[in-house]
Design an enzyme around this catalytic site. Structure first.
Site, short mmCIF file in Angstrom:
data_model
loop_
_atom_site.label_atom_id
_atom_site.label_comp_id
_atom_site.label_asym_id
_atom_site.label_seq_id
_atom_site.Cartn_x
_atom_site.Cartn_y
_atom_site.Cartn_z
N GLU A 13 0.84 -1.21 0.00
CA GLU A 13 0.00 0.00 0.00
C GLU A 13 0.87 1.24 0.00
O GLU A 13 1.81 1.35 0.79
CB GLU A 13 -0.89 0.04 1.25
CG GLU A 13 -2.24 -0.61 1.05
CD GLU A 13 -2.27 -2.02 1.57
OE1 GLU A 13 -1.17 -2.64 1.65
OE2 GLU A 13 -3.36 -2.50 1.89
N ASP A 23 -9.35 7.43 -23.00
CA ASP A 23 -9.25 6.01 -22.67
C ASP A 23 -8.76 5.27 -23.92
O ASP A 23 -9.51 5.08 -24.88
CB ASP A 23 -10.63 5.50 -22.24
CG ASP A 23 -10.64 4.01 -21.95
OD1 ASP A 23 -9.64 3.32 -22.22
OD2 ASP A 23 -11.68 3.52 -21.45
N THR A 35 -5.77 0.03 -20.38
CA THR A 35 -5.45 -1.29 -19.85
C THR A 35 -4.08 -1.65 -20.39
O THR A 35 -3.55 -0.97 -21.28
CB THR A 35 -6.47 -2.36 -20.29
OG1 THR A 35 -6.60 -2.31 -21.70
CG2 THR A 35 -7.83 -2.15 -19.63
#
Ligand code: DSN
Length: 430
Positions: free
Chosen positions: A54, A198, A224
């Site tokens: 994290e 995108d 992606t």
């Protein structure tokens, strides 16, 4: 010798073997799918899956980050260099989360976002009505011109002037043409909006310079990493320096907990692979193959949305063939040709059984197929469409597919030269 998985869980081992055999036997035309290299697969299946991290390099909430910090920095540096961006965040678990993080970095709940409507080729997270992006934000959707099958930048500008969105989203999941990101950037500027682009589908074409990059014209670029970019399943954000802190905060702790460090590691490898002349040649071939597939299908009387393609995918409108997209997709699947049914612009049918079918060439190109094979595939697709209720013909096509596939082994054999040793890797199996 049996592998650990084979010994411990023969049932799952066998299912993985079957999936591997399916991926090897079939002609895979789903435009968002690909085959990763052995190097990416190894990184993805590495011990980095065991580590929580994290935070960001140098600012973690758990100890033991000596290696993860280095890996994430390398992944970020490679991504920024590859896309010529100021900053990259390589932690998003997927494209959907990456889009969310981009919106939340630039807008607040209740603000207006404007994206391409899903039946016209937009993504769920571009504000489509069943997606939570349309519930948290006020969503305005633009469409494409059904006559040309192309984006209508005048319509987009008019809508933007009318609705004054906080964010305009460029990009698509089922649009076969170049997108003019510069015009999107200009429209956004005119109305005081931010521009999120995108490029999940075309990222590989962008890094290869085949499609114009939105990086200079967008506040944040989302992608992606596994489609034309041929990396592991994951997401990534590229942005201007001024947005870097907000992007980081949006991803963690805004939307996610610990990043999937095995994926970040594999992204680092994929970024190195994409920064090679071999990858540029690969990306060029993807488009050549899509054009060859499109041309042959047009010869057989298939209607293609926009009449053809500039990228890795084609969208066939089957209304003139009197077959539904779902029926053809299922028949093709029985013939070992895997595509997906899809809505087409102004589709009169329900999205659950639309009039269209979407196909793309990233995976077959990774197998080394070229225009000749793309044309051969078009012949097989036509044979199935013309014999949609004839199972023996469909079975025959399946046999022809097996023959073709066997000549182009799955890309565990494909060669990304070792960066330290120019000898190509041997053809090994996973
Ligand atoms: N599922 C992806 C695609 O197939 O285009 C988009 O998220």
């Amino acid at each position: 010798m049996a592998t650990a998985l084979e010994r411990y869980d023969p049932q799952i081992y066998e299912l993985i073997r079957q999936e591997k055999a399916r991926q090897s036997a079939c002609i895979r035309l789903i435009p968002s799918e690909n085959y990763v290299s052995r190097a990416v697969m190894e990184a993805s299946g590495s011990c980095l899956t065991n580590k929580y991290a994290e935070g960001y390099p140098g600012k973690r909430y758990y100890e033991g980050q000596q290696v993860t910090d280095l890996i994430e920095k390398i992944a970020r540096e490679r991504a920024t260099k590859l896309f010529k961006a100021d900053y990259a965040n390589v932690q998003p678990y997927s494209g959907s989360i990456a889009n969310w993080a981009a919106y939340l970095a630039l807008a607040k709940p209740g603000d207006t976002i404007m994206g391409l409507s899903l039946p016209y080729g937009g993504h769920l997270t571009h504000g489509w009505k069943v997606n939570v992006t349309s519930k948290i934000f006020n969503s305005v959707q633009y469409t494409i011109d059904p006559k040309t099958g192309r984006l209508d930048y005048n319509q987009i500008e008019d809508l933007a002037k009318k609705h004054k969105p906080k964010i305009i989203i460029s990009g698509a999941t089922a649009y076969p043409r170049q997108i003019d990101f510069e015009i999107f950037g200009q429209i956004a500027k005119k109305v005081g909006a931010c521009h999120v682009s995108d490029i999940a589908h075309i990222a590989g074409l962008v890094v290869a310079g085949i499609h114009k990059s939105p990086v200079p014209y967008a506040d944040i670029v989302s992608t992606t990493t596994h489609k034309t970019l041929r990396g592991p399943r994951g997401g990534m954000l590229l942005c201007k320096a001024e947005h870097a802190a907000n992007v980081d905060k949006s991803v963690f702790p805004g939307l996610q907990g610990g990043p999937h460090m095995h994926t970040v590691t594999a992204i680092a490898v994929a970024m190195a692979e994409a920064n090679t002349p071999e990858f540029v040649a690969y990306a060029k071939q993807i488009v050549k193959n899509a054009k060859a597939l499109a041309e042959k299908l047009l010869e057989f009387g298939f209607n293609l949305s926009s009449g053809g393609t500039d990228n890795h995918l084609i969208l066939i409108d089957l209304q003139n063939k009197k077959i539904s997209g779902k029926k053809l997709a299922k028949a093709l699947d029985r013939a070992k040709i895997v595509a997906n049914y899809n809505t087409t612009p102004l589709d009169p049918a329900h999205p659950a059984d639309p009039s269209g079918i979407r196909m793309g060439t990233p995976a077959i190109t990774s197998r080394g197929m070229k225009e000749e094979q793309a044309k051969q595939i078009a012949i097989l697709i036509n044979k199935v469409a013309e014999n949609i209720d004839n199972e023996s013909v469909i079975e025959e096509v399946g046999k022809e597919v097996l023959l073709l596939s066997s000549q182009f082994p799955v890309p565990e054999h494909f060669i990304i030269p070792n960066r330290n040793n120019p000898e190509p890797l041997d053809a090994l199996t996973y």
